[in-house]
Motif scaffolding. Structure first.
Motif, PDB file in Angstrom:
ATOM      1  N   GLY A  68      64.102  78.064  15.617  1.00  0.00           N
ATOM      2  CA  GLY A  68      64.671  76.954  16.372  1.00  0.00           C
ATOM      3  C   GLY A  68      66.012  77.279  16.989  1.00  0.00           C
ATOM      4  N   THR A  69      66.242  78.563  17.296  1.00  0.00           N
ATOM      5  CA  THR A  69      67.503  79.001  17.887  1.00  0.00           C
ATOM      6  C   THR A  69      67.364  79.040  19.406  1.00  0.00           C
ATOM      7  N   ASP A  70      68.115  78.221  20.109  1.00  0.00           N
ATOM      8  CA  ASP A  70      68.035  78.196  21.574  1.00  0.00           C
ATOM      9  C   ASP A  70      68.849  79.310  22.217  1.00  0.00           C
ATOM     10  N   ALA A  71      70.036  79.587  21.649  1.00  0.00           N
ATOM     11  CA  ALA A  71      70.900  80.623  22.218  1.00  0.00           C
ATOM     12  C   ALA A  71      71.666  81.313  21.092  1.00  0.00           C
ATOM     13  N   TRP A  72      72.012  82.564  21.334  1.00  0.00           N
ATOM     14  CA  TRP A  72      72.756  83.354  20.347  1.00  0.00           C
ATOM     15  C   TRP A  72      73.856  84.082  21.101  1.00  0.00           C
ATOM     16  N   LEU A  73      75.082  83.846  20.713  1.00  0.00           N
ATOM     17  CA  LEU A  73      76.248  84.396  21.389  1.00  0.00           C
ATOM     18  C   LEU A  73      76.912  85.442  20.504  1.00  0.00           C
ATOM     19  N   ILE A  74      77.085  86.649  21.050  1.00  0.00           N
ATOM     20  CA  ILE A  74      77.780  87.729  20.336  1.00  0.00           C
ATOM     21  C   ILE A  74      78.971  88.145  21.184  1.00  0.00           C
ATOM     22  N   ALA A  75      80.162  88.019  20.634  1.00  0.00           N
ATOM     23  CA  ALA A  75      81.382  88.375  21.361  1.00  0.00           C
ATOM     24  C   ALA A  75      82.306  89.143  20.433  1.00  0.00           C
ATOM     25  N   THR A 109      80.447 101.298  21.685  1.00  0.00           N
ATOM     26  CA  THR A 109      81.557 100.423  21.276  1.00  0.00           C
ATOM     27  C   THR A 109      81.669  99.269  22.265  1.00  0.00           C
ATOM     28  N   ALA A 110      82.319  98.206  21.812  1.00  0.00           N
ATOM     29  CA  ALA A 110      82.646  97.140  22.749  1.00  0.00           C
ATOM     30  C   ALA A 110      83.644  97.667  23.776  1.00  0.00           C
ATOM     31  N   ARG A 111      83.658  97.072  24.960  1.00  0.00           N
ATOM     32  CA  ARG A 111      84.583  97.487  26.025  1.00  0.00           C
ATOM     33  C   ARG A 111      85.521  96.320  26.324  1.00  0.00           C
ATOM     34  N   ARG A 112      86.770  96.468  25.894  1.00  0.00           N
ATOM     35  CA  ARG A 112      87.713  95.345  25.958  1.00  0.00           C
ATOM     36  C   ARG A 112      87.115  94.166  25.184  1.00  0.00           C
ATOM     37  N   LEU A 113      86.545  93.218  25.895  1.00  0.00           N
ATOM     38  CA  LEU A 113      85.793  92.140  25.237  1.00  0.00           C
ATOM     39  C   LEU A 113      84.355  92.218  25.733  1.00  0.00           C
ATOM     40  N   SER A 114      83.428  92.469  24.823  1.00  0.00           N
ATOM     41  CA  SER A 114      82.006  92.496  25.178  1.00  0.00           C
ATOM     42  C   SER A 114      81.367  91.173  24.753  1.00  0.00           C
ATOM     43  N   VAL A 115      80.601  90.587  25.673  1.00  0.00           N
ATOM     44  CA  VAL A 115      79.945  89.307  25.405  1.00  0.00           C
ATOM     45  C   VAL A 115      78.474  89.426  25.778  1.00  0.00           C
ATOM     46  N   LEU A 116      77.609  89.141  24.822  1.00  0.00           N
ATOM     47  CA  LEU A 116      76.169  89.124  25.041  1.00  0.00           C
ATOM     48  C   LEU A 116      75.661  87.718  24.760  1.00  0.00           C
ATOM     49  N   LEU A 117      74.734  87.272  25.571  1.00  0.00           N
ATOM     50  CA  LEU A 117      74.134  85.953  25.392  1.00  0.00           C
ATOM     51  C   LEU A 117      72.621  86.111  25.412  1.00  0.00           C
ATOM     52  N   LEU A 118      71.987  85.748  24.319  1.00  0.00           N
ATOM     53  CA  LEU A 118      70.527  85.790  24.196  1.00  0.00           C
ATOM     54  C   LEU A 118      70.050  84.346  24.133  1.00  0.00           C
ATOM     55  N   ALA A 119      69.197  83.960  25.064  1.00  0.00           N
ATOM     56  CA  ALA A 119      68.848  82.542  25.147  1.00  0.00           C
ATOM     57  C   ALA A 119      67.413  82.357  25.620  1.00  0.00           C
ATOM     58  N   LEU A 120      66.767  81.337  25.065  1.00  0.00           N
ATOM     59  CA  LEU A 120      65.441  80.934  25.520  1.00  0.00           C
ATOM     60  C   LEU A 120      65.585  80.019  26.729  1.00  0.00           C
ATOM     61  N   HIS A 121      64.793  80.305  27.756  1.00  0.00           N
ATOM     62  CA  HIS A 121      64.804  79.484  28.961  1.00  0.00           C
ATOM     63  C   HIS A 121      63.378  79.381  29.479  1.00  0.00           C
ATOM     64  N   ASP A 122      62.856  78.183  29.516  1.00  0.00           N
ATOM     65  CA  ASP A 122      61.450  77.968  29.886  1.00  0.00           C
ATOM     66  C   ASP A 122      60.515  78.801  29.008  1.00  0.00           C
ATOM     67  N   GLY A 123      60.878  78.913  27.725  1.00  0.00           N
ATOM     68  CA  GLY A 123      60.032  79.603  26.762  1.00  0.00           C
ATOM     69  C   GLY A 123      60.146  81.106  26.764  1.00  0.00           C
ATOM     70  N   LYS A 124      60.997  81.668  27.622  1.00  0.00           N
ATOM     71  CA  LYS A 124      61.169  83.114  27.701  1.00  0.00           C
ATOM     72  C   LYS A 124      62.599  83.492  27.316  1.00  0.00           C
ATOM     73  N   LEU A 125      62.735  84.682  26.731  1.00  0.00           N
ATOM     74  CA  LEU A 125      64.050  85.136  26.296  1.00  0.00           C
ATOM     75  C   LEU A 125      64.792  85.784  27.454  1.00  0.00           C
ATOM     76  N   GLU A 126      65.975  85.280  27.726  1.00  0.00           N
ATOM     77  CA  GLU A 126      66.876  85.929  28.677  1.00  0.00           C
ATOM     78  C   GLU A 126      67.916  86.717  27.897  1.00  0.00           C
ATOM     79  N   LYS A 127      68.108  87.970  28.294  1.00  0.00           N
ATOM     80  CA  LYS A 127      69.084  88.855  27.650  1.00  0.00           C
ATOM     81  C   LYS A 127      70.189  89.119  28.672  1.00  0.00           C
TER      82      LYS A 127
END
Length: 350
Positions: free
Chosen positions: A30-37, A57-75
């Motif tokens: 039941g996870t809609d989005a996952w934020l890694i910063a 390694t992270a570069r300065r500030l690295s931000v990744l967002l993994l999210a379901l949209h219309d039933g598909k995973l956006e990376k």
């Protein structure tokens, strides 16, 4: 040993498979989005499990967002341009046109998730990697209607780490064989001379072998020995009649081992292992079988612990049970089954 190029190709193949699996895991949890910063030099533990070998390694500030949209995973990558990272993530951030947090807000508003998992946890180190500083930045830069959706990533993070991809299952025997070969070389006449070699000498040999192979260990080799007068530590000289014990864990192709082995040093007049040791070994193997037979999908680690110990006692054994998952980490995500220091059902992790 595989070449470094081959190892990196395998690690990236595993990442691709894991990210494919993640879509179903997010739906199941039941996870809609996952934020890694995270910031450079202080990376979130999950960062390494979600990024390719070419982005170490992270570069300065690295931000990744993994999210379901219309039933598909956006990376989505909200990082500075990087060719290696963008083989796995779609970059939706142009540093010349907008701020990093502006890009994050824009994407979250477009996706409109009901919840956003962030790596803050009361129980697990793997999912507790969001630093206080970055958390404060998120709270200061993101509107309240977004931050109100923040939840702990415990469930999705643990599920992601504990789920083995097809490639991981394929190569794990190779990873284990590498660790065991180092132990067998250490427990040999080429390394051990009774009356001369110390436990520390054997440990030094094993650690040097790991270094020679270009590997790392998640915990260094431990060698101790047992005699009739008790246990002895690393500075002890190995003598005939000693029972050596090894505990050893390497990291190879992003998979960890945790291997214990015993070695008996024959006395001058012996050609076989003493019968009492063989009987003890058989009893131990029987309890290993009981534990494995007890493991079933849907059971908790505490279920396995309680049932296996009870079964062992029914068969006249004196069971002592401690086992844990292996994977991306040594003490990996998944059910703990007893603890060395606590022979009872374990809260939360059990």
């Amino acid at each position: 040993m595989r070449t470094l190029v081959e190892q990196n190709q395998i690690k990236d193949e595993i990442l691709a498979q894991k990210l494919d699996i993640l879509e179903d895991l997010m739906k199941e949890t039941g996870t809609d989005a996952w934020l890694i910063a995270c910031r450079e030099y202080n990376e979130d533990p999950m960062f390494f499990a979600l990024t390719p070998t070419g982005y170490p390694t992270a570069r300065r500030l690295s931000v990744l967002l993994l999210a379901l949209h219309d039933g598909k995973l956006e990376k989505i990558s909200l990082c500075r341009p990087d060719e290696a990272l963008e083989q796995f993530y779609t970059r939706d951030y142009n540093p010349a046109a907008e701020g990093q947090y502006e890009a994050l807000i824009r994407n979250i508003n477009r996706l409109n998730p009901k919840n956003i998992a962030i790596n803050v946890s009361d129980h697990y180190a793997y999912t507790d990697g969001l630093t206080v500083g970055v958390y404060r930045e998120l709270m200061n830069h993101l509107p309240k209607d977004i931050t109100d959706k923040f939840v702990s990533s415990d469930e999705i993070g643990i599920r992601y780490l504990e789920t083995r991809s097809p490639k991981e299952r394929e190569i794990y025997p190779e990873v284990m064989e590498t660790a065991i070969r180092i132990i067998y070389d250490a427990f040999s006449d080429d390394v051990i001379t009774p009356g001369v070699t110390t436990c520390r000498d054997v440990m030094n040999f094993m650690e040097q072998q790991v270094n020679n192979l270009g590997l790392t260990f998640w915990f260094p080799a431990t060698i101790d020995l047992q005699r009739h007068d008790g246990m002895h530590g690393e500075d002890t000289v190995i003598e005939r009649g000693d029972l050596l014990h090894c505990d050893f864990g390497i990291n190879y192709m992003n998979l960890c081992t945790d291997t214990q082995r015993l070695c008996y040093v024959l006395k001058e007049d012996e050609t076989e292992i003493p019968e009492e040791l063989l009987k003890a070994f058989a009893r131990n193997n029987r309890f290993q079988d009981i534990v494995r037979e007890t493991m079933k999908i849907g059971k908790t680690g505490n279920d396995v612990f309680t049932e296996a110990v009870a079964k062992g006692k029914e068969e006249g054994l004196r069971p002592f049970l401690y086992t844990h998952p292996l994977g991306f980490h040594g003490h990996a995500a998944g059910p703990t089954i007893g603890l060395w220091s606590d022979q009872n059902p374990i809260p939360v992790k059990g």
